[in-house]
Write a protein that holds these residues in place. Structure first.
Motif, PDB file in Angstrom:
ATOM      1  N   HIS A  35      -4.614  -1.217   2.998  1.00 19.08           N
ATOM      2  CA  HIS A  35      -3.209  -1.058   3.369  1.00 19.08           C
ATOM      3  C   HIS A  35      -2.710   0.168   2.621  1.00 19.08           C
ATOM      4  CE1 HIS A  35      -3.313  -5.012   5.270  1.00 19.08           C
ATOM      5  NE2 HIS A  35      -3.911  -5.462   4.179  1.00 19.08           N
ATOM      6  N   GLN A  43      -0.704   3.542   1.475  1.00 18.21           N
ATOM      7  CA  GLN A  43       0.649   4.062   1.371  1.00 18.21           C
ATOM      8  C   GLN A  43       0.663   5.201   0.355  1.00 18.21           C
ATOM      9  OE1 GLN A  43       3.428   1.258  -0.485  1.00 18.21           O
ATOM     10  NE2 GLN A  43       1.690  -0.073  -0.970  1.00 18.21           N
ATOM     11  N   ARG A  44       1.635   6.082   0.515  1.00 16.93           N
ATOM     12  CA  ARG A  44       1.782   7.215  -0.401  1.00 16.93           C
ATOM     13  C   ARG A  44       2.621   6.764  -1.586  1.00 16.93           C
ATOM     14  NH1 ARG A  44      -1.435  11.688  -0.662  1.00 16.93           N
ATOM     15  NH2 ARG A  44      -0.371  13.385  -1.768  1.00 16.93           N
ATOM     16  N   THR A  96      -2.575   8.733  -1.832  1.00 17.25           N
ATOM     17  CA  THR A  96      -2.561   7.776  -0.730  1.00 17.25           C
ATOM     18  C   THR A  96      -3.621   6.718  -1.019  1.00 17.25           C
ATOM     19  OG1 THR A  96      -1.892   9.489   0.850  1.00 17.25           O
ATOM     20  CG2 THR A  96      -2.840   7.468   1.750  1.00 17.25           C
ATOM     21  N   ASP A 117      -4.474   2.070  -1.443  1.00 12.15           N
ATOM     22  CA  ASP A 117      -4.105   0.665  -1.343  1.00 12.15           C
ATOM     23  C   ASP A 117      -3.755   0.214  -2.762  1.00 12.15           C
ATOM     24  OD1 ASP A 117      -4.130  -2.161  -1.317  1.00 12.15           O
ATOM     25  OD2 ASP A 117      -5.499  -2.213   0.376  1.00 12.15           O
TER      26      ASP A 117
END
Length: 367
Positions: free
Chosen positions: A205, A207-208, A246, A248
Protein backbone atom coordinates in the motif's frame (compact mmCIF):
# COMPACT_ATOMS: atom_id res chain seq x y z
CA UNK A 1 21.77 -28.88 -0.27
CA UNK A 2 22.21 -29.16 -3.98
CA UNK A 3 22.24 -26.13 -6.16
CA UNK A 4 19.63 -25.79 -8.86
CA UNK A 5 20.39 -27.95 -11.87
CA UNK A 6 22.91 -30.16 -10.06
CA UNK A 7 22.29 -33.64 -8.71
CA UNK A 8 21.89 -33.75 -4.96
CA UNK A 9 24.89 -35.00 -3.06
CA UNK A 10 22.78 -37.68 -1.49
CA UNK A 11 21.41 -38.94 -4.84
CA UNK A 12 20.93 -42.66 -4.48
CA UNK A 13 22.14 -45.19 -7.07
CA UNK A 14 20.97 -48.70 -6.25
CA UNK A 15 22.81 -51.90 -7.30
CA UNK A 16 19.99 -52.73 -9.69
CA UNK A 17 20.33 -49.29 -11.25
CA UNK A 18 24.07 -49.86 -11.68
CA UNK A 19 23.43 -53.19 -13.40
CA UNK A 20 20.84 -51.63 -15.62
CA UNK A 21 23.30 -48.91 -16.64
CA UNK A 22 25.89 -51.60 -17.49
CA UNK A 23 23.60 -53.57 -19.83
CA UNK A 24 21.70 -50.59 -21.18
CA UNK A 25 23.47 -49.86 -24.47
CA UNK A 26 23.01 -46.35 -25.81
CA UNK A 27 24.98 -46.08 -29.05
CA UNK A 28 22.89 -43.15 -30.32
CA UNK A 29 23.51 -40.81 -27.37
CA UNK A 30 25.87 -38.62 -29.37
CA UNK A 31 23.10 -37.65 -31.80
CA UNK A 32 21.39 -34.39 -30.90
CA UNK A 33 17.78 -34.89 -32.07
CA UNK A 34 15.19 -37.64 -31.89
CA UNK A 35 14.49 -37.29 -35.63
CA UNK A 36 18.11 -38.10 -36.42
CA UNK A 37 17.99 -41.09 -34.09
CA UNK A 38 14.83 -42.41 -35.74
CA UNK A 39 16.41 -41.98 -39.14
CA UNK A 40 19.51 -43.92 -38.04
CA UNK A 41 17.31 -46.62 -36.53
CA UNK A 42 15.34 -47.08 -39.79
CA UNK A 43 18.54 -46.98 -41.84
CA UNK A 44 20.22 -49.62 -39.65
CA UNK A 45 17.19 -51.91 -39.82
CA UNK A 46 16.84 -51.62 -43.58
CA UNK A 47 20.59 -52.07 -44.09
CA UNK A 48 20.74 -55.28 -42.04
CA UNK A 49 17.75 -56.81 -43.76
CA UNK A 50 19.00 -55.81 -47.21
CA UNK A 51 22.46 -57.28 -46.63
CA UNK A 52 21.05 -60.58 -45.45
CA UNK A 53 18.60 -60.85 -48.33
CA UNK A 54 21.34 -59.97 -50.85
CA UNK A 55 23.75 -62.48 -49.27
CA UNK A 56 21.16 -65.24 -49.39
CA UNK A 57 20.37 -64.56 -53.02
CA UNK A 58 24.04 -64.36 -54.05
CA UNK A 59 25.24 -67.56 -52.35
CA UNK A 60 22.38 -70.03 -52.68
CA UNK A 61 19.76 -68.22 -54.68
CA UNK A 62 17.15 -68.88 -52.01
CA UNK A 63 16.55 -65.35 -50.83
CA UNK A 64 13.11 -66.26 -49.53
CA UNK A 65 14.75 -68.54 -46.94
CA UNK A 66 16.91 -65.73 -45.56
CA UNK A 67 14.05 -63.25 -45.55
CA UNK A 68 12.61 -64.34 -42.13
CA UNK A 69 16.11 -64.26 -40.64
CA UNK A 70 16.60 -60.72 -42.01
CA UNK A 71 13.34 -59.63 -40.43
CA UNK A 72 14.31 -61.10 -37.04
CA UNK A 73 17.76 -59.49 -37.10
CA UNK A 74 16.23 -56.15 -38.13
CA UNK A 75 13.83 -56.38 -35.20
CA UNK A 76 16.74 -57.19 -32.89
CA UNK A 77 18.72 -54.17 -34.09
CA UNK A 78 15.65 -51.98 -33.72
CA UNK A 79 15.05 -53.30 -30.21
CA UNK A 80 18.63 -52.60 -29.09
CA UNK A 81 18.68 -49.07 -30.51
CA UNK A 82 15.13 -48.20 -29.42
CA UNK A 83 15.77 -49.46 -25.89
CA UNK A 84 18.71 -47.10 -25.53
CA UNK A 85 16.56 -44.23 -26.83
CA UNK A 86 13.71 -44.86 -24.37
CA UNK A 87 15.78 -45.80 -21.31
CA UNK A 88 15.68 -42.25 -19.82
CA UNK A 89 11.89 -42.26 -20.11
CA UNK A 90 11.62 -45.54 -18.21
CA UNK A 91 14.02 -44.24 -15.56
CA UNK A 92 11.96 -41.05 -15.19
CA UNK A 93 8.82 -43.13 -14.76
CA UNK A 94 10.45 -45.19 -11.99
CA UNK A 95 11.86 -42.04 -10.36
CA UNK A 96 8.46 -40.29 -10.50
CA UNK A 97 6.87 -43.25 -8.72
CA UNK A 98 9.58 -43.13 -6.05
CA UNK A 99 9.09 -39.37 -5.65
CA UNK A 100 5.34 -39.85 -5.20
CA UNK A 101 6.26 -42.06 -2.23
CA UNK A 102 8.53 -39.34 -0.79
CA UNK A 103 11.93 -40.52 -2.08
CA UNK A 104 13.62 -37.63 -3.90
CA UNK A 105 17.10 -39.17 -4.03
CA UNK A 106 16.85 -41.04 -7.35
CA UNK A 107 18.36 -39.37 -10.41
CA UNK A 108 18.08 -40.14 -14.11
CA UNK A 109 21.13 -41.03 -16.22
CA UNK A 110 21.45 -38.17 -18.71
CA UNK A 111 24.06 -39.07 -21.31
CA UNK A 112 21.85 -38.36 -24.31
CA UNK A 113 22.12 -35.04 -26.13
CA UNK A 114 18.66 -35.00 -27.70
CA UNK A 115 15.32 -33.75 -26.41
CA UNK A 116 14.96 -36.75 -24.09
CA UNK A 117 18.37 -35.98 -22.56
CA UNK A 118 17.32 -32.36 -22.02
CA UNK A 119 14.16 -33.61 -20.37
CA UNK A 120 16.29 -35.83 -18.14
CA UNK A 121 18.44 -32.87 -17.06
CA UNK A 122 15.30 -30.87 -16.29
CA UNK A 123 13.88 -33.82 -14.36
CA UNK A 124 17.04 -34.10 -12.24
CA UNK A 125 16.96 -30.37 -11.53
CA UNK A 126 13.32 -30.66 -10.49
CA UNK A 127 14.10 -33.63 -8.24
CA UNK A 128 16.96 -31.71 -6.61
CA UNK A 129 14.69 -28.71 -6.00
CA UNK A 130 11.97 -30.92 -4.53
CA UNK A 131 14.52 -32.62 -2.26
CA UNK A 132 15.75 -29.22 -1.10
CA UNK A 133 12.18 -28.00 -0.54
CA UNK A 134 11.29 -31.12 1.44
CA UNK A 135 14.39 -30.69 3.60
CA UNK A 136 13.57 -27.01 4.14
CA UNK A 137 10.02 -27.87 5.17
CA UNK A 138 11.27 -30.44 7.67
CA UNK A 139 13.73 -27.88 9.04
CA UNK A 140 11.00 -25.23 9.36
CA UNK A 141 8.67 -27.61 11.20
CA UNK A 142 11.47 -28.64 13.57
CA UNK A 143 12.57 -25.05 14.20
CA UNK A 144 9.04 -23.73 14.67
CA UNK A 145 8.30 -26.54 17.12
CA UNK A 146 11.43 -25.65 19.07
CA UNK A 147 10.71 -21.92 19.02
CA UNK A 148 7.12 -22.40 20.21
CA UNK A 149 8.03 -24.94 22.86
CA UNK A 150 10.47 -22.66 24.69
CA UNK A 151 8.14 -19.72 25.52
CA UNK A 152 5.16 -22.03 26.06
CA UNK A 153 7.13 -24.11 28.58
CA UNK A 154 8.36 -20.99 30.37
CA UNK A 155 4.89 -19.44 30.45
CA UNK A 156 3.35 -22.67 31.71
CA UNK A 157 5.93 -22.99 34.49
CA UNK A 158 5.31 -19.40 35.62
CA UNK A 159 1.54 -19.84 35.65
CA UNK A 160 1.77 -23.17 37.48
CA UNK A 161 3.98 -21.59 40.13
CA UNK A 162 1.45 -18.81 40.63
CA UNK A 163 -1.48 -21.25 40.77
CA UNK A 164 0.34 -23.51 43.25
CA UNK A 165 1.30 -20.59 45.44
CA UNK A 166 5.03 -21.02 44.87
CA UNK A 167 5.27 -17.57 43.30
CA UNK A 168 3.15 -14.57 44.20
CA UNK A 169 1.33 -13.01 41.24
CA UNK A 170 3.18 -9.77 41.77
CA UNK A 171 4.24 -7.25 39.14
CA UNK A 172 7.54 -8.97 38.40
CA UNK A 173 5.95 -12.39 37.81
CA UNK A 174 3.21 -10.92 35.63
CA UNK A 175 5.76 -8.98 33.58
CA UNK A 176 7.73 -12.18 32.99
CA UNK A 177 4.57 -13.95 31.83
CA UNK A 178 3.71 -10.99 29.63
CA UNK A 179 7.20 -11.08 28.06
CA UNK A 180 6.76 -14.76 27.11
CA UNK A 181 3.31 -14.00 25.69
CA UNK A 182 4.74 -11.16 23.61
CA UNK A 183 7.45 -13.48 22.34
CA UNK A 184 4.79 -15.98 21.26
CA UNK A 185 2.82 -13.20 19.57
CA UNK A 186 5.94 -12.01 17.76
CA UNK A 187 6.75 -15.53 16.57
CA UNK A 188 3.21 -16.14 15.30
CA UNK A 189 3.31 -12.80 13.44
CA UNK A 190 6.60 -13.77 11.83
CA UNK A 191 5.18 -17.15 10.80
CA UNK A 192 2.15 -15.50 9.22
CA UNK A 193 4.45 -13.19 7.27
CA UNK A 194 6.51 -16.21 6.29
CA UNK A 195 3.43 -17.98 4.93
CA UNK A 196 2.56 -14.89 2.89
CA UNK A 197 6.11 -14.86 1.58
CA UNK A 198 5.85 -18.50 0.46
CA UNK A 199 2.43 -17.93 -1.13
CA UNK A 200 3.42 -14.66 -2.80
CA UNK A 201 0.21 -13.17 -1.41
CA UNK A 202 1.64 -9.99 0.10
CA UNK A 203 1.01 -6.65 -1.54
CA UNK A 204 2.06 -3.05 -0.96
CA UNK A 205 0.00 0.00 0.00
CA UNK A 206 2.29 2.69 -1.35
CA UNK A 207 2.18 6.34 -0.39
CA UNK A 208 4.52 9.32 -0.55
CA UNK A 209 5.74 10.16 2.94
CA UNK A 210 8.41 12.17 4.67
CA UNK A 211 11.00 9.60 5.67
CA UNK A 212 12.07 11.32 8.89
CA UNK A 213 8.51 11.09 10.27
CA UNK A 214 8.47 7.33 9.69
CA UNK A 215 11.91 6.86 11.24
CA UNK A 216 11.09 8.95 14.32
CA UNK A 217 7.88 6.95 14.88
CA UNK A 218 9.78 3.66 14.74
CA UNK A 219 12.58 4.99 16.97
CA UNK A 220 10.00 6.02 19.58
CA UNK A 221 8.54 2.48 19.57
CA UNK A 222 12.00 0.89 19.81
CA UNK A 223 13.02 3.24 22.64
CA UNK A 224 9.89 2.35 24.60
CA UNK A 225 10.60 -1.37 24.17
CA UNK A 226 14.19 -0.87 25.30
CA UNK A 227 13.10 1.01 28.42
CA UNK A 228 10.53 -1.70 29.20
CA UNK A 229 13.29 -4.30 29.10
CA UNK A 230 15.48 -2.21 31.43
CA UNK A 231 18.04 -1.14 28.82
CA UNK A 232 19.54 2.31 28.49
CA UNK A 233 20.28 3.21 24.88
CA UNK A 234 20.83 6.58 23.24
CA UNK A 235 18.95 7.08 19.96
CA UNK A 236 20.15 9.40 17.21
CA UNK A 237 18.14 10.18 14.07
CA UNK A 238 20.15 11.74 11.24
CA UNK A 239 17.64 11.92 8.39
CA UNK A 240 17.14 15.10 6.31
CA UNK A 241 13.83 16.87 6.84
CA UNK A 242 13.15 17.14 3.09
CA UNK A 243 13.86 13.49 2.24
CA UNK A 244 10.69 11.88 0.82
CA UNK A 245 10.08 8.27 -0.22
CA UNK A 246 7.34 6.19 -1.79
CA UNK A 247 6.78 3.14 0.42
CA UNK A 248 4.40 0.96 2.39
CA UNK A 249 4.66 2.53 5.85
CA UNK A 250 3.49 -0.62 7.66
CA UNK A 251 6.10 -2.82 5.97
CA UNK A 252 8.95 -0.35 6.42
CA UNK A 253 7.87 0.18 10.03
CA UNK A 254 8.22 -3.59 10.50
CA UNK A 255 11.65 -3.61 8.85
CA UNK A 256 13.05 -0.67 10.83
CA UNK A 257 11.60 -1.86 14.14
CA UNK A 258 13.32 -5.21 13.67
CA UNK A 259 16.64 -3.54 12.81
CA UNK A 260 16.43 -1.12 15.73
CA UNK A 261 15.41 -3.86 18.18
CA UNK A 262 18.39 -5.96 17.12
CA UNK A 263 20.71 -2.97 17.35
CA UNK A 264 19.42 -2.17 20.85
CA UNK A 265 19.82 -5.73 22.11
CA UNK A 266 23.37 -6.01 20.78
CA UNK A 267 24.56 -2.59 21.92
CA UNK A 268 26.29 -2.20 25.30
CA UNK A 269 24.50 -0.53 28.19
CA UNK A 270 24.44 3.20 27.49
CA UNK A 271 25.44 2.64 23.86
CA UNK A 272 24.19 4.57 20.85
CA UNK A 273 21.98 3.45 17.99
CA UNK A 274 22.03 5.78 15.00
CA UNK A 275 19.69 5.92 11.99
CA UNK A 276 21.36 7.74 9.11
CA UNK A 277 19.38 8.56 5.96
CA UNK A 278 20.29 10.08 2.61
CA UNK A 279 19.23 10.08 -1.00
CA UNK A 280 20.45 7.28 -3.26
CA UNK A 281 22.82 7.81 -6.19
CA UNK A 282 20.14 6.82 -8.71
CA UNK A 283 17.12 8.11 -6.81
CA UNK A 284 15.41 6.51 -3.89
CA UNK A 285 16.71 6.53 -0.33
CA UNK A 286 19.34 4.78 1.77
CA UNK A 287 18.95 4.16 5.52
CA UNK A 288 21.79 2.89 7.73
CA UNK A 289 21.12 1.47 11.20
CA UNK A 290 24.38 1.64 13.16
CA UNK A 291 25.04 0.24 16.63
CA UNK A 292 27.98 -0.04 19.08
CA UNK A 293 27.74 -3.78 19.59
CA UNK A 294 30.28 -6.54 18.89
CA UNK A 295 29.61 -6.38 15.14
CA UNK A 296 28.85 -9.11 12.62
CA UNK A 297 31.68 -11.35 11.36
CA UNK A 298 32.19 -11.05 7.63
CA UNK A 299 31.37 -14.71 6.97
CA UNK A 300 27.98 -14.27 8.67
CA UNK A 301 26.81 -11.11 6.93
CA UNK A 302 24.68 -13.07 4.47
CA UNK A 303 23.75 -15.93 6.78
CA UNK A 304 21.99 -13.69 9.30
CA UNK A 305 19.20 -13.12 6.76
CA UNK A 306 18.43 -16.83 6.50
CA UNK A 307 15.42 -18.22 8.32
CA UNK A 308 16.00 -19.28 11.93
CA UNK A 309 19.62 -18.12 11.70
CA UNK A 310 20.89 -16.26 14.75
CA UNK A 311 24.58 -16.28 13.92
CA UNK A 312 27.44 -17.75 15.91
CA UNK A 313 28.80 -14.53 17.36
CA UNK A 314 28.20 -13.21 20.82
CA UNK A 315 24.48 -13.04 21.67
CA UNK A 316 24.76 -9.41 22.69
CA UNK A 317 27.13 -6.99 24.32
CA UNK A 318 26.23 -8.28 27.76
CA UNK A 319 26.67 -11.91 26.82
CA UNK A 320 22.97 -12.71 27.25
CA UNK A 321 20.67 -14.48 24.83
CA UNK A 322 18.73 -12.04 22.70
CA UNK A 323 15.56 -14.12 22.68
CA UNK A 324 15.21 -13.68 18.93
CA UNK A 325 13.42 -16.14 16.68
CA UNK A 326 15.76 -16.02 13.71
CA UNK A 327 12.91 -14.92 11.42
CA UNK A 328 12.91 -11.15 11.76
CA UNK A 329 15.80 -10.35 9.43
CA UNK A 330 14.64 -12.88 6.83
CA UNK A 331 11.22 -11.20 6.71
CA UNK A 332 12.80 -7.73 6.79
CA UNK A 333 14.86 -8.55 3.69
CA UNK A 334 11.74 -9.94 2.03
CA UNK A 335 9.82 -6.73 2.78
CA UNK A 336 12.70 -4.68 1.34
CA UNK A 337 12.62 -6.88 -1.77
CA UNK A 338 8.87 -6.25 -2.15
CA UNK A 339 9.76 -2.57 -2.54
CA UNK A 340 12.38 -3.42 -5.16
CA UNK A 341 15.10 -2.56 -2.66
CA UNK A 342 17.65 -4.46 -0.63
CA UNK A 343 18.79 -5.07 2.93
CA UNK A 344 22.39 -6.02 3.69
CA UNK A 345 25.00 -5.96 6.42
CA UNK A 346 27.87 -3.78 5.23
CA UNK A 347 31.43 -3.27 6.40
CA UNK A 348 31.41 -0.73 9.28
CA UNK A 349 34.91 0.41 8.33
CA UNK A 350 37.22 1.59 11.09
CA UNK A 351 34.56 1.75 13.77
CA UNK A 352 33.18 -1.10 15.91
CA UNK A 353 29.64 -2.38 15.79
CA UNK A 354 27.34 -3.38 12.96
CA UNK A 355 25.80 -1.43 10.10
CA UNK A 356 22.68 -2.68 8.30
CA UNK A 357 21.77 -0.80 5.14
CA UNK A 358 18.23 -0.54 3.77
CA UNK A 359 18.04 0.70 0.18
CA UNK A 360 14.69 1.65 -1.38
CA UNK A 361 14.10 2.79 -4.98
CA UNK A 362 12.28 6.00 -5.87
CA UNK A 363 9.41 4.08 -7.46
CA UNK A 364 8.77 0.58 -6.07
CA UNK A 365 7.52 -1.98 -8.59
CA UNK A 366 3.83 -2.74 -8.83
CA UNK A 367 3.14 -6.06 -7.04
Amino acid sequence: MSRRGEPARHARVTPSATLRYAVDVRPLDRLTTIRTKLGVLVLASVTVSSILVWAGRSYNGRWYMTFPVAILLSLLVTQVLARGMTSPLREMTAAARAMSAGDYSIRVRTTSRDEVGQLGHAFNAMAADLAQLAEAQRAIVANVSHELRTPIAALRAQLENMVDGVTEPDEEALEAALAQTERLTRLVTYLLDLSRLEAGAAGLHLQRVRLRDVVEEVVAAAAHAARASGRTVEWVVDVPEDLDATLDTERIHQVLLNLLSNASRHSPEGGTVRVVGRGGQHGGVVLDVVDDGPGIPQHERDRIFERFERGTGAPNAAGRSTGGTGLGLAIARWAAGLHGGSLAAIDPGERDGATLRLTLPDQPPTP
